[in-house]
Structures are given as structure tokens and as C-alpha cells.
Scaffold this active site. Sequence first.
Site, short mmCIF file in Angstrom:
data_model
loop_
_atom_site.label_atom_id
_atom_site.label_comp_id
_atom_site.label_asym_id
_atom_site.label_seq_id
_atom_site.Cartn_x
_atom_site.Cartn_y
_atom_site.Cartn_z
N LYS A 266 0.85 -1.20 0.00
CA LYS A 266 0.00 0.00 0.00
C LYS A 266 0.88 1.24 0.00
CE LYS A 266 0.94 1.20 4.52
NZ LYS A 266 1.78 2.36 4.88
N TYR B 187 10.78 -4.38 2.73
CA TYR B 187 10.09 -4.32 4.02
C TYR B 187 10.68 -3.23 4.88
CZ TYR B 187 13.80 -7.80 4.35
OH TYR B 187 14.98 -8.47 4.21
N ASP C 20 -1.72 -1.80 10.61
CA ASP C 20 -1.99 -1.73 9.16
C ASP C 20 -2.60 -3.02 8.62
OD1 ASP C 20 -0.74 0.69 9.23
OD2 ASP C 20 1.04 0.08 8.09
O1 C5P Z 1 0.76 -1.61 15.16
P1 C5P Z 1 2.18 -1.81 14.76
O2 C5P Z 1 2.81 -3.00 15.39
O3 C5P Z 1 2.37 -1.77 13.28
O4 C5P Z 1 2.95 -0.52 15.31
C1 C5P Z 1 4.34 -0.47 15.47
C2 C5P Z 1 4.70 0.70 16.39
O5 C5P Z 1 4.37 1.94 15.73
C3 C5P Z 1 3.91 0.75 17.67
O6 C5P Z 1 4.55 0.02 18.68
C4 C5P Z 1 3.86 2.23 18.01
O7 C5P Z 1 5.07 2.63 18.62
C5 C5P Z 1 3.83 2.87 16.65
N1 C5P Z 1 2.45 3.20 16.24
C6 C5P Z 1 1.82 4.29 16.82
N2 C5P Z 1 0.56 4.63 16.43
C7 C5P Z 1 -0.07 3.94 15.43
C8 C5P Z 1 0.58 2.84 14.81
C9 C5P Z 1 1.84 2.51 15.24
O8 C5P Z 1 2.38 4.94 17.71
N3 C5P Z 1 -1.28 4.32 15.03
#
Ligand code: C5P
Length: 284
Positions: A10, A93, A134
Amino acid sequence: MLLERLAPAKINLGLHVLCRRPDGYHDLETVFLRIGWADRLAARPGADLRMTCSDPALPTDERNLCVKAARALQRAFGVTHGAALHLEKHVPYGAGLGGGSSDAAATLLLLSDLWDLDAPPDRLHALAAGLGSDVPFFLGPEAAFATGRGEHLTPLMDPATGTPYRFPFALVVAVPPVHVATVEAYRLVRPRATGRPDLRAVVTSNDLARWRAELVNDFEAPVMAAFPGIRAAREVLLKAGAGYAALSGSGAAVFGVFEAEAAARAAAEAARQAGCRVWTNVAP
Ligand code: C5P
């Protein structure tokens, strides 16, 4: 039996980081657009869970998001058998393209089929959200407006026709050889909740002058300040004639949007020359 499925990447068309939440995440709003750059995932039945990957740099054990997705599905539906997964990796990635998230979503969908789970969409969505912010997007339509952590989704509709939004432009995605850690990008960004334009209205206008004026990814300024190589990649796209160019997610991928296919082709070549990994929706 062998089942296969593409796991498309995306880009983000605008991304507003609204505020930091008590749980450490950030509330955001963004438009996700699925693109044709994709990994390919294959699954066969197996007694236990195994994974292989075309890219030896990626772990294939319990740290891999595909394995985590498979385990989550096993637990949720009481599945006792396994599967042999093979991931053919094409999408860079850690680049803001959602590659790992899409692989996880593809795993949920593929193994639901392989294991005949008849999984209701809302349960898959909940499992996806538990795997990453995501991931749920990759279970749904081609373009969506996302809020919350990124997991609250509504399909993006074209207001003129009432049909799902279709991206009408030539697109070039360029990934410079730079790694941006998402957590670090969130540290650099200054959240702002008020006075933000409606991303849905801006995107669906398909007016690139309006995109230039109003479509902002909040990560872009701080990330480009910290990583000049990313700014340089965006400059390559703009110089080649992009009507709009921006960072995707927290980077390092940038993308250029073009009215003319010839300009997109030239931009793709220029970005390759500049050392980027490149994908375009324009035929050579
Ligand atoms: O949800 P995901 O594991 O992809 O997120 C990775 C990191 O990115 C989270 O631990 C957080 O620190 C940050 N994050 C955030 N707010 C979001 C998505 C991700 O702070 N909406």
C-alpha cells in the site's frame, strides 16, 4: 493441494498524526491505497506449522508476522493441524509500504481457506488488528479511509459516482536504501488534531494541484530532515515531472503521481539510476 495468494503493498495518500494516546499508540487518519507491488504467499497442508522465504534475511520462525498470523488463527479457531507456508518476497520491508502487514493478512485469508474455517470477517478483522495497525486494511477494499490506530476502516468512495474510488494516475514508487524505524518516526513527529483537511475530499478530487496544496503526510518533514537520501529520492520524482510526490507511511518509500505515462517511465528509470528499488504501474 497448493493455495496461493498475492500480498499487495500500500501507499498512504495523506497521513495525519492526530494525538498520542495513553496506550502509547497514536490516533491517525490516512487514506490507504493498495498497489500492484506484491509478495506471493503459498500454503500446503502440513502436520505442523513451517515457513520458508525467498529472502534469507527474513526470519521464518515465530518472529515472522506470517507465523504469528497462523498461530493467532490456530488459537482462535482451535486448529490442531499445521501448514507449510512459502513467502516469495518482492516488496521492500520496513519501507512504509505495509509489506509485512499484507503478508500477515494474506496468511489469515489463505489459511482460512486451507483449513476450511469459514471465518466471519469481523473475527478476521480482530485477529488482524492484534497483529498490527496496518494489517486489517489488507483484508478489505482497494482504497480506504482509516482512523484510530489505522484499524478503523471505511471504503473510500468516489463522491461523483458513488462507486469505490479508483486511482486514475500513473504511479512510481521508489525506495532509497535507507531504513526508518517506525517507532523513531513517531518520536520525530509532532501530533496535531485540529485544522486538518478532509483527506477523503482531497484525494477523491483527483486534482493534483489540490493534492500539492493540501495532501500532507505528517511524517514527511521530520523524516526527510533526518534522512536526506529520502528527500533526494522525492526530488528525482518531482524533477521527472511528478504532479505530486510524497513519503509513504513513515518511509523510506516515496511515490510520484503522474498525469503522463511517459513521464512516469522516465521517473522510474531516473529513480533506478539513483539507487532506489522501483515499482511502477506503467508498462515499459
Ligand atoms: O501496530 P504496529 O505493530 O504496526 O505498530 C508499530 C509501532 O508503531 C507501535 O509500537 C507504536 O510505537 C507505533 N504506532 C503508533 N501509532 C499507530 C501505529 C503505530 O504509535 N497508530
